[in-house]
Design a protein around this motif. Structure first.
Motif, PDB file in Angstrom:
ATOM      1  N   GLN A   1      -0.958   3.634  -4.607  1.00  0.00           N
ATOM      2  CA  GLN A   1      -1.999   2.611  -4.535  1.00  0.00           C
ATOM      3  C   GLN A   1      -3.211   3.115  -3.756  1.00  0.00           C
ATOM      4  OE1 GLN A   1      -2.023  -0.590  -5.976  1.00  0.00           O
ATOM      5  NE2 GLN A   1      -0.250   0.210  -7.075  1.00  0.00           N
ATOM      6  N   ARG A   2      -2.938   3.791  -2.642  1.00  0.00           N
ATOM      7  CA  ARG A   2      -4.050   4.302  -1.826  1.00  0.00           C
ATOM      8  C   ARG A   2      -4.866   5.340  -2.585  1.00  0.00           C
ATOM      9  NH1 ARG A   2      -3.694   2.621   3.454  1.00  0.00           N
ATOM     10  NH2 ARG A   2      -1.673   1.879   4.169  1.00  0.00           N
ATOM     11  N   GLN A   3      -4.199   6.173  -3.362  1.00  0.00           N
ATOM     12  CA  GLN A   3      -4.888   7.231  -4.081  1.00  0.00           C
ATOM     13  C   GLN A   3      -5.676   6.708  -5.279  1.00  0.00           C
ATOM     14  OE1 GLN A   3      -1.945  10.170  -5.132  1.00  0.00           O
ATOM     15  NE2 GLN A   3      -1.750  10.950  -3.040  1.00  0.00           N
TER      16      GLN A   3
ATOM     17  N   GLU B   1      -2.368  -4.759   6.715  1.00  0.00           N
ATOM     18  CA  GLU B   1      -1.948  -4.105   5.487  1.00  0.00           C
ATOM     19  C   GLU B   1      -0.441  -4.261   5.308  1.00  0.00           C
ATOM     20  OE1 GLU B   1      -3.189  -0.042   5.630  1.00  0.00           O
ATOM     21  OE2 GLU B   1      -5.327  -0.539   5.846  1.00  0.00           O
TER      22      GLU B   1
ATOM     23  N   VAL C   1      -7.079   1.678  -4.092  1.00  0.00           N
ATOM     24  CA  VAL C   1      -7.590   1.091  -2.848  1.00  0.00           C
ATOM     25  C   VAL C   1      -8.997   1.596  -2.545  1.00  0.00           C
ATOM     26  CG1 VAL C   1      -7.273   0.935  -0.339  1.00  0.00           C
ATOM     27  CG2 VAL C   1      -5.288   0.763  -1.859  1.00  0.00           C
TER      28      VAL C   1
ATOM     29  N   LEU D   1      -9.740  -3.734  -0.347  1.00  0.00           N
ATOM     30  CA  LEU D   1      -8.683  -4.000   0.622  1.00  0.00           C
ATOM     31  C   LEU D   1      -9.114  -5.083   1.611  1.00  0.00           C
ATOM     32  CD1 LEU D   1      -5.916  -3.363   1.751  1.00  0.00           C
ATOM     33  CD2 LEU D   1      -6.942  -1.467   3.046  1.00  0.00           C
TER      34      LEU D   1
ATOM     35  N   LEU E   1       0.823  -1.207   0.000  1.00  0.00           N
ATOM     36  CA  LEU E   1       0.000   0.000   0.000  1.00  0.00           C
ATOM     37  C   LEU E   1       0.860   1.262   0.000  1.00  0.00           C
ATOM     38  CD1 LEU E   1      -2.902  -1.114   2.330  1.00  0.00           C
ATOM     39  CD2 LEU E   1      -2.695  -1.283  -0.155  1.00  0.00           C
TER      40      LEU E   1
ATOM     41  N   GLU F   1       1.532   5.192  -1.393  1.00  0.00           N
ATOM     42  CA  GLU F   1       0.619   6.329  -1.500  1.00  0.00           C
ATOM     43  C   GLU F   1      -0.124   6.300  -2.830  1.00  0.00           C
ATOM     44  OE1 GLU F   1      -1.525   9.301  -0.072  1.00  0.00           O
ATOM     45  OE2 GLU F   1       0.041   8.247   1.068  1.00  0.00           O
TER      46      GLU F   1
END
Length: 258
Positions: free
Chosen positions: A200-202, A222, A205, A210, A196, A198
């Motif tokens: 990927q999160r933006q 995570e 995800v 998740l 994860l 940044e």
């Protein structure tokens, strides 16, 4: 970098390391991991990483060499390897990390997208290895770590060209290991799970995706970039001196290798 307890590998101190995509995401964690070992790190990426280099120098007293480069431009990539060799000497360790997992559907892929994705995710791996291997041979050996992905092992949909490239990375790894084993050059692949970053999160995800993925993991947490630093340092160091042509998985226990 999160507080993962990492061993010290004395042979990495002073070692010349070349990393693709080493200034952000997983690559930044890898660069920091090698800097903390006392290695001399050079890395390439397209976006500016000057602030990251400043932070690393302040934190570790060891500044990485950032060389701006689009890894799909093979002459520029070769020139970057040459610049790193001039500064640090021939690379003893190569980490092929840069990749792009842009989502796409098979029926929407055109030839231009295929070529672009392969250029980033597979072609650059081959030519970076080709560029560093002569220097490794001259110094009596080296270690190459090629980042792959569990995507092709899962039969995951959503990025068929990326999955194809990652399957190719495993084949490339084994072919290079066989060809250059007599030169004491070890070549291994490392396949992370869903790390994860940044980005990927933006971009990818969602809480639902998740949760479903963590449900498939044996470890119910995570995964962060630091989770692949330890395995990379191990594969790069003489602690893994008898390991080559292997695919090592660091995914929290989603796929199982025989």
């Amino acid at each position: 970098m999160p507080d993962h307890a990492l061993p010290r590998y004395p042979d990495l101190e002073g070692a010349a390391v070349f990393i693709t995509g080493g200034g952000s995401g997983i690559g930044a964690a890898l660069t920091e991991g090698f800097l903390a070992q006392g290695a001399r790190v050079a890395f390439v990426q397209r976006s500016d990483a000057s602030a990251f280099c400043d932070a690393m120098e302040k934190k570790h007293g060891n500044r990485p060499l950032f060389i701006p480069c689009d890894i799909t431009d093979i002459p520029a990539l070769r020139a970057a390897v040459a610049e790193a060799e001039k500064a640090h000497g021939p690379a003893r360790i190569l980490v092929n990390n840069a990749a792009n997992d842009q989502r796409h559907a098979t029926l929407e892929v055109d030839e231009a997208f295929w070529d672009w994705s392969m250029a980033i995710n597979l072609k650059a791996y081959f030519f970076t290895a080709q560029a560093v291997i002569p220097g490794m041979k001259a110094q009596g050996g080296g270690a190459i770590v090629n980042f792959s992905s569990i995507s092709y092992m899962m039969g995951q949909s959503g990025y068929p060209v990326y999955a194809t490239a990652n399957a190719g990375i495993t084949g490339l790894t084994r072919a290079l290991a066989r060809e250059f084993g007599p030169d004491n050059i070890r070549v291994n692949a490392l396949a992370p799970g869903w790390i994860l970053t940044e980005k990927q999160r933006q971009m990818w995800v969602t809480p639902e995706a998740l949760a479903a993925h963590i449900d498939r993991q044996c470890l119910k947490r995570e995964l962060e970039p630091a989770d692949v630093v330890g395995p990379t340092l191990f594969l790069a160091s003489e602690a893994s001196a008898a390991m080559t042509a292997q695919l090592v998985v660091a995914d929290g226990g989603v796929v199982m290798t025989a």
